[in-house]
Motif scaffolding. Structure first.
Motif, PDB file in Angstrom:
ATOM      1  N   MET A   1       0.839  -1.195   0.000  1.00 16.18           N
ATOM      2  CA  MET A   1       0.000   0.000   0.000  1.00 16.18           C
ATOM      3  C   MET A   1       0.877   1.250   0.000  1.00 16.18           C
ATOM      4  N   GLN A   2       0.510   2.218  -0.796  1.00 18.21           N
ATOM      5  CA  GLN A   2       1.255   3.461  -0.885  1.00 18.21           C
ATOM      6  C   GLN A   2       0.721   4.484   0.119  1.00 18.21           C
ATOM      7  N   LEU A   3       1.545   5.489   0.397  1.00 23.83           N
ATOM      8  CA  LEU A   3       1.206   6.517   1.393  1.00 23.83           C
ATOM      9  C   LEU A   3      -0.117   7.207   1.061  1.00 23.83           C
ATOM     10  N   LEU A   4      -0.293   7.617  -0.177  1.00 20.69           N
ATOM     11  CA  LEU A   4      -1.494   8.335  -0.582  1.00 20.69           C
ATOM     12  C   LEU A   4      -2.741   7.490  -0.341  1.00 20.69           C
ATOM     13  N   GLN A   5      -2.693   6.229  -0.752  1.00 23.12           N
ATOM     14  CA  GLN A   5      -3.828   5.331  -0.569  1.00 23.12           C
ATOM     15  C   GLN A   5      -4.132   5.130   0.916  1.00 23.12           C
ATOM     16  N   TYR A   6      -3.079   4.960   1.703  1.00 22.51           N
ATOM     17  CA  TYR A   6      -3.232   4.736   3.141  1.00 22.51           C
ATOM     18  C   TYR A   6      -3.949   5.912   3.808  1.00 22.51           C
ATOM     19  N   ILE A   7      -3.508   7.132   3.509  1.00 31.55           N
ATOM     20  CA  ILE A   7      -4.085   8.313   4.165  1.00 31.55           C
ATOM     21  C   ILE A   7      -5.514   8.569   3.696  1.00 31.55           C
ATOM     22  N   THR A   8      -5.774   8.411   2.411  1.00 22.09           N
ATOM     23  CA  THR A   8      -7.138   8.649   1.915  1.00 22.09           C
ATOM     24  C   THR A   8      -8.113   7.638   2.513  1.00 22.09           C
ATOM     25  N   GLN A   9      -7.664   6.407   2.719  1.00 17.84           N
ATOM     26  CA  GLN A   9      -8.529   5.398   3.346  1.00 17.84           C
ATOM     27  C   GLN A   9      -8.819   5.749   4.805  1.00 17.84           C
ATOM     28  N   GLN A  10      -7.807   6.274   5.484  1.00 17.81           N
ATOM     29  CA  GLN A  10      -7.962   6.593   6.907  1.00 17.81           C
ATOM     30  C   GLN A  10      -8.785   7.862   7.128  1.00 17.81           C
ATOM     31  N   THR A  11      -8.660   8.845   6.225  1.00 21.48           N
ATOM     32  CA  THR A  11      -9.282  10.153   6.438  1.00 21.48           C
ATOM     33  C   THR A  11     -10.533  10.408   5.616  1.00 21.48           C
TER      34      THR A  11
ATOM     35  N   GLY B   1      -3.749  18.317  10.274  1.00 23.95           N
ATOM     36  CA  GLY B   1      -3.121  17.593  11.382  1.00 23.95           C
ATOM     37  C   GLY B   1      -3.387  16.100  11.303  1.00 23.95           C
ATOM     38  N   GLU B   2      -4.580  15.722  10.851  1.00 24.17           N
ATOM     39  CA  GLU B   2      -4.901  14.307  10.673  1.00 24.17           C
ATOM     40  C   GLU B   2      -4.011  13.685   9.593  1.00 24.17           C
ATOM     41  N   ILE B   3      -3.804  14.418   8.523  1.00 25.04           N
ATOM     42  CA  ILE B   3      -2.925  13.920   7.451  1.00 25.04           C
ATOM     43  C   ILE B   3      -1.509  13.723   7.980  1.00 25.04           C
ATOM     44  N   VAL B   4      -1.038  14.687   8.770  1.00 23.80           N
ATOM     45  CA  VAL B   4       0.300  14.582   9.366  1.00 23.80           C
ATOM     46  C   VAL B   4       0.381  13.343  10.254  1.00 23.80           C
ATOM     47  N   LYS B   5      -0.662  13.119  11.060  1.00 27.75           N
ATOM     48  CA  LYS B   5      -0.677  11.979  11.986  1.00 27.75           C
ATOM     49  C   LYS B   5      -0.590  10.649  11.233  1.00 27.75           C
ATOM     50  N   PHE B   6      -1.408  10.514  10.189  1.00 25.40           N
ATOM     51  CA  PHE B   6      -1.411   9.252   9.449  1.00 25.40           C
ATOM     52  C   PHE B   6      -0.167   9.105   8.569  1.00 25.40           C
ATOM     53  N   LYS B   7       0.391  10.208   8.145  1.00 20.85           N
ATOM     54  CA  LYS B   7       1.656  10.164   7.395  1.00 20.85           C
ATOM     55  C   LYS B   7       2.765   9.603   8.292  1.00 20.85           C
ATOM     56  N   GLU B   8       2.809  10.068   9.524  1.00 22.38           N
ATOM     57  CA  GLU B   8       3.813   9.583  10.472  1.00 22.38           C
ATOM     58  C   GLU B   8       3.562   8.114  10.827  1.00 22.38           C
ATOM     59  N   ALA B   9       2.278   7.744  10.969  1.00 19.92           N
ATOM     60  CA  ALA B   9       1.946   6.347  11.282  1.00 19.92           C
ATOM     61  C   ALA B   9       2.370   5.427  10.144  1.00 19.92           C
ATOM     62  N   PHE B  10       2.139   5.874   8.907  1.00 19.38           N
ATOM     63  CA  PHE B  10       2.531   5.073   7.741  1.00 19.38           C
ATOM     64  C   PHE B  10       4.047   4.924   7.685  1.00 19.38           C
ATOM     65  N   GLU B  11       4.763   5.991   7.938  1.00 12.89           N
ATOM     66  CA  GLU B  11       6.229   5.941   7.886  1.00 12.89           C
ATOM     67  C   GLU B  11       6.790   5.017   8.970  1.00 12.89           C
ATOM     68  N   THR B  12       6.155   5.046  10.156  1.00 13.35           N
ATOM     69  CA  THR B  12       6.561   4.135  11.237  1.00 13.35           C
ATOM     70  C   THR B  12       6.311   2.680  10.830  1.00 13.35           C
ATOM     71  N   LEU B  13       5.160   2.445  10.215  1.00 15.64           N
ATOM     72  CA  LEU B  13       4.803   1.101   9.751  1.00 15.64           C
ATOM     73  C   LEU B  13       5.786   0.604   8.696  1.00 15.64           C
ATOM     74  N   GLU B  14       6.103   1.470   7.732  1.00 13.10           N
ATOM     75  CA  GLU B  14       7.027   1.076   6.664  1.00 13.10           C
ATOM     76  C   GLU B  14       8.426   0.798   7.201  1.00 13.10           C
ATOM     77  N   LYS B  15       8.835   1.589   8.170  1.00 10.12           N
ATOM     78  CA  LYS B  15      10.151   1.385   8.780  1.00 10.12           C
ATOM     79  C   LYS B  15      10.208   0.022   9.482  1.00 10.12           C
TER      80      LYS B  15
END
Length: 707
Positions: A1-11, A51-65
């Motif tokens: 899953m890509q970052l864009l898809q992840y955030i749009t699904q969450q928000t 702020g929600e986008i920032v939160k899920f962006k950070e969550a995705f980056e943590t997950l990918e790491k």
């Protein structure tokens, strides 16, 4: 899953809005800048949504790491297959990812690992197949070396089976669902601590039981604190028998010797591995939820406090009241600069009331004082009553100001740098006076956790709390805007794109070269490049500058557009500002470009109508009931004026002019159900409250909101 898809699904935000916002964030644009000056790109998302986008962006980056780390570990173990790689890459949360990794995770020496080293894994597989007819005969073949008996062989095999059961994702998820829906949290007092004086504040939780899913955050955090302080024990409970039956139904297919051993292994796995791990996981998730709720309350309260009503540029005499040590007085000019300080002793034991009255009166006249700010700590009421007896020659308003955190500021490096030649008592008084002039400008100098507006701030995740509070301060500072020629280094550091180092450079440049006369001058500050200027310029104000737009929220990138609007109307920009009738006639559609749309144009014309308007209310004079001096003076049914000084999820606390604050429980805020206390009251709001209950021994006051 890509970052864009992840955030749009969450928000559920539009793909284009999320994509553009991510792009701006990757260019180091701040949330205030994006929400205010890039509305066309984001689809008019506000600060909370960004702020929600920032939160899920950070969550995705943590997950990918974490995915990369796990894939690397699996590869090193030579167990990585294409199917496993796909499962890891398709994981959408850390819990399911860790479940995938669990069977391969390097473990400390376990009972199952010991059994494997003893060669018992083949026996475990045969038992799990449930096709062995003579288990004793089959198990006897494994009696060798460290496995000395038949019972030891079968027991070792059960340990391996228990670990396999523990690692099954379907079983773990089934238990998770049960815990989420039906788990309860119970607490019991530790008998030896039951009569401990410190334990009494947790008396309600000496024998408590409640649904873990429904427990309010404040109660959950209180129970955890009671446990951490050693007064109670807590337990997470669920219907274990029902869960065991479900696991058996998933695994056991026959009724023979093997199934009996598997049943033993299931009970062992549940008691020793699954339940301790997953109940702790559920407890951690409940703690995270409670933390988030408490941090949200804290952030809301902080925002209200920071955006509290300022008195403005008025001369203030500030008093930090006290008994034995006296009342510390400072006189501040319109810019909050210290003009004079001294101490008077109107109260016990000195009782020099007349001298104090004469001194305060003469200082008010000599320094042309507009208002008096009195700290709300010890001796506050007595000092307020003394001051209100003074017959000033000119009108002088008297305010009681919260001094929460003033002592933290007075001992801080910021205070020492501001007033190197004065002691903490003078600095504390200055802080009280400046809070009246401009709460935002002064409170940014203090660690937000020291201001004391929230619940259980020391019990929540401190990293999350700091991050949330910093974001709140940044939002408030940029909402109001900052006068670059008078702002402190602390205040400037919260401006979009600035930060501590550039704030220091701005102040040093200002001290060396004098006031900035235009926004373009800001570019001369060392190390303040084009990117920082773009982010900051719209939030920095220059009073009486060369360009009237410099004292507005219109960004310099839009100055040419405003010039065109003025030119089209055959007037100068300065003459356009404030002309509401003319501005309302402007056809904004005529000025739409590829980069500027109606949202930005609407913001610009609003600003032109009232440039640099401070959205905050002005400070209002308030008086407590003079007849109420201690908790013993309270009577049920009394109506008292008060000021809301803290808001929690269960109600709000009210300063009624005595040492103890009263509580208005959420049930006493309205005749209807109240979901959010902030929809009924706000911090520093002046209200009338009715006394419902007074407990003098426990020093508790129950109130109801009247208006």
């Amino acid at each position: 899953m890509q970052l864009l898809q992840y955030i749009t699904q969450q928000t559920q935000f539009s793909s284009k809005s999320v994509e553009n916002t991510i792009s701006l964030l990757n260019e180091d644009a701040t949330i205030p800048f994006i929400s205010r000056y890039r509305k066309e790109m984001t689809g008019n998302l506000d600060e909370v949504e960004i702020g929600e986008i920032v939160k899920f962006k950070e969550a995705f980056e943590t997950l990918e790491k974490r995915k990369k780390s796990i894939l690397k570990a699996l590869e090193e173990q030579a167990v990585l297959t294409p199917a496993l790689t796909e499962k890891v890459n398709n994981s959408t949360d850390l819990i399911s990812l860790e479940d995938l990794y669990l069977p391969f995770k390097k473990k400390r020496k376990t009972k199952a690992e010991t059994a494997r080293l003893q060669g018992l894994e083949p026996l475990a597989k045969m038992i799990m197949s449930q096709r062995v007819n003579d288990l004793e005969f089959t198990a006897s073949k494994y009696i060798k070396n460290d496995v000395e008996t038949l019972e030891a062989a079968i027991e070792g095999a059960r340990y391996i089976i228990a670990e396999w059961i523990n690692e099954r994702t379907d079983i773990r998820n089934n238990i998770r669902l049960e815990l989420e829906r039906f788990a309860t949290i119970s607490s019991k007092v530790i008998k030896s601590k039951k009569d401990d004086e410190k334990a009494q504040k947790f008396k309600d939780y000496f024998d408590w039981n409640e649904s873990l899913n429904k427990i309010p955050s404040h109660r959950f955090l209180a129970i955890l604190r009671a446990e951490n302080e050693g007064f109670i024990r807590i337990k997470i409970e669920v219907d274990s028998e029902r869960l065991l039956q479900r696991i058996e139904n998933r695994i056991i297919r026959t009724q023979n010797e093997c199934s009996a051993q598997i049943e033993f292994a299931i009970k062992d796995a549940f008691k020793r591995l699954l339940y301790p791990s997953l109940s702790n996981e559920r407890l951690s998730l409940a703690k995270e939820r409670a933390d988030n709720d408490a941090i949200l309350v804290f952030s809301k309260n902080l925002k209200q406090l920071l955006l509290g009503a300022p008195l403005g540029e008025k001369r203030v005499l500030a008093i930090d009241p006290g008994f034995r040590s006296g009342c510390k007085i400072v006189c501040l000019n319109e810019l909050g600069e210290l003009m004079h300080n001294e101490t008077v002793f109107p109260h016990e034991p000195q009782n020099k009331k007349i001298e104090a009255i004469q001194k305060i009166s003469s200082l008010a006249e000599a320094y042309k004082i507009d208002a008096i700010a009195i700290g709300n700590g010890t001796a506050s009421r007595e000092t307020e009553q003394l001051v209100k007896k003074i017959q000033f020659k000119n009108t002088v308003d008297v305010f009681v100001v919260s001094e929460a955190g003033a002592s933290i500021y007075s001992a801080s490096k910021i205070a020492r740098d501001e007033f190197p030649n004065y002691d903490v008592t003078v600095r504390g008084s200055v802080s009280i006076g400046r809070r009246l002039q401009d709460p935002l400008a002064e409170l940014v100098k203090i660690d937000a956790k020291s201001i004391g507006v929230g619940q259980y701030q020391h019990d929540v995740d401190q990293t999350k709390l700091k991050k949330s509070l910093d974001a709140t301060v940044e939002s408030c500072v940029n909402t109001i805007g900052v006068n670059i020629n008078t702002a402190s280094e602390s205040l400037l550091s919260y401006v979009s794109g600035i930060g501590p180092k550039l704030a220091e450079n701005i102040v040093n440049y200002r001290n060396k070269n004098g006031s900035f006369s235009s926004r373009n001058d800001i570019k001369k500050v060392p190390r303040l490049g084009g990117k920082a200027f773009e982010q900051a310029a719209g939030f920095l104000r220059i009073k009486n500058g060369k360009n009237p737009l410099d004292d507005s929220a219109v960004h310099p990138e839009s100055y040419a557009l405003v010039d065109k609007i003025a030119k089209d109307n055959k007037i100068k920009v300065a003459d356009l500002i404030g002309k509401s009738d003319l501005i309302k006639q402007i056809n904004l559609k005529n000025y739409i470009t590829e980069t500027i749309g109606l949202p930005t144009l609407t913001d610009i014309v609003k600003e032109l109508e009232k440039p640099g308007l401070d959205p905050r209310e002005k400070a209002k004079v308030f008086s407590f009931d003079a007849t109420i001096k201690t908790i013993s003076d309270l009577r049920i049914g009394q109506l008292l004026p008060g000021i809301v000084n803290n808001i929690t999820n269960f109600g709000c606390f009210v300063d009624i002019g005595i040492k103890e604050s009263g509580l208005i429980h959420v049930s006493n805020l309205s005749d209807t159900f109240v979901k959010d206390v902030n929809t009924i009251v706000s911090l520093q709001q002046q209200i009338i409250a009715k006394v419902l209950e007074v407990d003098v021994v426990r020093k508790r006051i129950q109130l109801a909101l009247i208006k």
